[in-house]
Design an enzyme around this catalytic site. Structure first.
Site, PDB file in Angstrom:
ATOM      1  N   LEU A   1      32.155  52.985  43.534  1.00 37.85           N
ATOM      2  CA  LEU A   1      31.143  52.578  42.548  1.00 37.85           C
ATOM      3  C   LEU A   1      31.732  52.705  41.148  1.00 37.85           C
ATOM      4  CD1 LEU A   1      28.077  51.817  42.047  1.00 37.85           C
ATOM      5  CD2 LEU A   1      27.786  54.239  41.476  1.00 37.85           C
ATOM      6  N   GLY A   2      31.709  51.615  40.392  1.00 31.83           N
ATOM      7  CA  GLY A   2      32.127  51.661  38.989  1.00 31.83           C
ATOM      8  C   GLY A   2      30.990  52.183  38.127  1.00 31.83           C
TER       9      GLY A   2
ATOM     10  N   LYS B   1      39.322  59.539  34.070  1.00 33.07           N
ATOM     11  CA  LYS B   1      40.415  59.022  33.228  1.00 33.07           C
ATOM     12  C   LYS B   1      40.506  59.795  31.917  1.00 33.07           C
ATOM     13  CE  LYS B   1      39.221  54.572  35.210  1.00 33.07           C
ATOM     14  NZ  LYS B   1      37.766  54.601  35.326  1.00 33.07           N
TER      15      LYS B   1
ATOM     16  N   ASP C   1      34.066  55.959  40.603  1.00 35.66           N
ATOM     17  CA  ASP C   1      35.057  55.794  39.535  1.00 35.66           C
ATOM     18  C   ASP C   1      34.419  56.127  38.187  1.00 35.66           C
ATOM     19  OD1 ASP C   1      37.789  54.603  38.733  1.00 35.66           O
ATOM     20  OD2 ASP C   1      36.364  53.629  37.390  1.00 35.66           O
TER      21      ASP C   1
ATOM     22  N   HIS D   1      43.992  56.418  30.789  1.00 36.80           N
ATOM     23  CA  HIS D   1      43.096  55.255  30.679  1.00 36.80           C
ATOM     24  C   HIS D   1      43.795  54.043  30.058  1.00 36.80           C
ATOM     25  CE1 HIS D   1      38.487  54.499  30.443  1.00 36.80           C
ATOM     26  NE2 HIS D   1      39.121  53.386  30.702  1.00 36.80           N
TER      27      HIS D   1
ATOM     28  N   ASN E   1      27.291  45.459  47.806  1.00 35.22           N
ATOM     29  CA  ASN E   1      28.713  45.480  47.470  1.00 35.22           C
ATOM     30  C   ASN E   1      29.545  46.318  48.441  1.00 35.22           C
ATOM     31  OD1 ASN E   1      28.075  43.865  45.339  1.00 35.22           O
ATOM     32  ND2 ASN E   1      28.267  45.446  43.760  1.00 35.22           N
TER      33      ASN E   1
ATOM     34  N   TYR F   1      33.380  56.729  29.251  1.00 37.12           N
ATOM     35  CA  TYR F   1      32.119  56.047  29.585  1.00 37.12           C
ATOM     36  C   TYR F   1      30.908  56.845  29.089  1.00 37.12           C
ATOM     37  CZ  TYR F   1      35.249  53.575  32.839  1.00 37.12           C
ATOM     38  OH  TYR F   1      36.286  52.875  33.413  1.00 37.12           O
TER      39      TYR F   1
HETATM   40  P1  A2P Z   1      23.913  45.341  37.408  1.00 42.15           P
HETATM   41  O1  A2P Z   1      24.666  46.581  37.059  1.00 42.15           O
HETATM   42  O2  A2P Z   1      22.800  45.034  36.445  1.00 42.15           O
HETATM   43  O3  A2P Z   1      23.448  45.330  38.839  1.00 42.15           O
HETATM   44  P2  A2P Z   1      32.037  44.364  37.121  1.00 42.15           P
HETATM   45  O4  A2P Z   1      32.047  45.372  38.230  1.00 42.15           O
HETATM   46  O5  A2P Z   1      33.017  43.254  37.326  1.00 42.15           O
HETATM   47  O6  A2P Z   1      32.190  45.024  35.755  1.00 42.15           O
HETATM   48  O7  A2P Z   1      30.615  43.653  37.108  1.00 42.15           O
HETATM   49  C1  A2P Z   1      29.449  44.345  36.749  1.00 42.15           C
HETATM   50  C2  A2P Z   1      28.353  43.344  36.536  1.00 42.15           C
HETATM   51  O8  A2P Z   1      28.093  42.625  37.747  1.00 42.15           O
HETATM   52  C3  A2P Z   1      27.045  43.986  36.147  1.00 42.15           C
HETATM   53  O9  A2P Z   1      26.389  43.119  35.250  1.00 42.15           O
HETATM   54  C4  A2P Z   1      26.296  44.092  37.467  1.00 42.15           C
HETATM   55  O10 A2P Z   1      24.906  44.070  37.244  1.00 42.15           O
HETATM   56  C5  A2P Z   1      26.741  42.825  38.144  1.00 42.15           C
HETATM   57  N1  A2P Z   1      26.747  42.928  39.606  1.00 42.15           N
HETATM   58  C6  A2P Z   1      27.204  43.926  40.359  1.00 42.15           C
HETATM   59  N2  A2P Z   1      27.074  43.658  41.664  1.00 42.15           N
HETATM   60  C7  A2P Z   1      26.503  42.440  41.750  1.00 42.15           C
HETATM   61  C8  A2P Z   1      26.096  41.619  42.832  1.00 42.15           C
HETATM   62  N3  A2P Z   1      26.258  41.995  44.093  1.00 42.15           N
HETATM   63  N4  A2P Z   1      25.541  40.420  42.536  1.00 42.15           N
HETATM   64  C9  A2P Z   1      25.372  40.023  41.244  1.00 42.15           C
HETATM   65  N5  A2P Z   1      25.738  40.748  40.188  1.00 42.15           N
HETATM   66  C10 A2P Z   1      26.300  41.957  40.426  1.00 42.15           C
END
Ligand code: A2P
Length: 324
Positions: free
Chosen positions: A18-19, A79, A44, A112, A272, A49
């Protein structure tokens, strides 16, 4: 395909974590709880952050005696921020992160960025004209201090983030403890093929940050391409009856690139991780590879009153000049 990669230290790292970058205070605790409850075993984090205390609150509710998880079951990365590159600041910075996360050790601690900022408590020390105050501390010196964190047992492994191939080789040539991971921006619009191949040849695992294209980056403009809305990607998603995000994550996994998608939405957090029950064909992997535009979304710039100050490019260790 298994859900772990074997690191050069012998430890296993879950392929999907999870980011937490951009996960707002007030939201990130619940996101981490949701993630742990639905099977994530990799979180992560980063001091920069500014939410590690809240991540720690979630970890404390799920990990430990009488809780559902043992510490060893969860892989936690953090990081070292750019203002803490001075060798004598490194251990204290790591300790602060450990305290915030409520942990006695980290599974992975990354530098980082290769650039050092002026020491202090401000995340982004700036001059009056808005430009960043740098420091001359070389990342090699910082690396040596990070190595002693491994020796002291504060971290199981150390690695890099946002290092280009030349900088990574520089570290590899002097390291007592080799970098185990290089975490870089990577997604179908920035496929990083040369860097991935180079890391692999050196036994360094690549982790993709912004693996979904970071649509919520604060400086996103409507004119920039939105990866998740790519029509080619959506067509593939329809064929597999998966979401575009799942297709992208599966693409990373099949390239043996670990990834840390960020979400604070429970259904997306769950979705995810549901990427181990299908396989993209070789043709579709090649098709997604062809989406590459070398489009870097995450370039550290300072937005100075609406005007971008591109001074980061002036730093001798800015990683994205001419090297992949
Ligand atoms: P949210 O946090 O509102 O759910 P990255 O990991 O590339 O930085 O992307 C993060 C962005 O992608 C956030 O805006 C997140 O929204 C969105 N996001 C994460 N998972 C999904 C998903 N399965 N479908 C659509 N958008 C997603």
């Amino acid at each position: 395909m298994r859900g772990f990669v074997l690191l050069s230290t012998g430890h296993q790292m879950p392929m999907v974590g999870l980011g937490t970058w951009k996960s707002a205070p007030g939201q990130v605790k619940q996101a981490v709880l949701t993630a742990l409850d639905c099977g994530y075993r990799h979180i992560d984090c980063a001091a920069a952050y500014s939410n590690e205390q809240e991540v720690g609150e979630a970890l404390a509710l799920r990990i430990g005696p009488g809780k559902p998880l043992h510490r060893e079951e969860v892989f936690v990365t953090s990081k070292l921020w750019n203002t803490k590159h001075e060798p004598e600041d490194v251990e204290a910075a790591c300790q602060t992160t450990l305290t915030d996360l409520g942990l006695s050790y980290l599974d992975m601690y990354l530098m980082h960025w290769p650039m050092a900022f002026q020491r202090g408590t401000e995340l982004l020390p700036r001059r009056e004209d808005g430009s960043v105050c740098y420091s001359d501390t070389h990342y090699r010196e910082t690396w040596k201090a990070m190595e002693s964190l491994v020796d002291k047992g504060l971290v199981k492994a150390i690695g890099l983030s946002n290092f280009n191939a030349r900088q990574m080789d520089d570290i590899l040539s002097m390291a007592k403890h080799k970098p185990v991971v290089n975490q870089v921006e990577c997604h179908p619009y920035l496929s990083q093929q040369p860097l991935i191949a180079h890391c692999r040849s050196q036994g360094v695992c690549v982790t993709a940050y912004s693996p979904l294209g970071s649509g919520d980056r604060p400086w996103a403009s409507p004119n920039e391409p939105a990866l998740l809305e790519d029509s080619g990607l959506q067509a593939i998603a329809l064929r597999y009856e998966k979401s575009p995000a799942q297709i992208i994550l599966r693409w990373h996994i099949q390239k043996e690139v670990t990834c840390v998608p960020k979400s604070v939405t429970p259904s997306r957090i769950q979705q995810n991780l549901q990427v181990f029950d299908f396989i993209l064909s070789e043709e579709d992997m090649a098709l997604i590879n062809s989406f590459n535009r070398n489009e870097r979304f995450i370039i550290p710039t300072v937005n100075n009153g609406g005007k971008k100050v591109w001074r980061d490019y002036e730093h001798p260790h800015f990683p994205f000049h001419n090297s992949y």
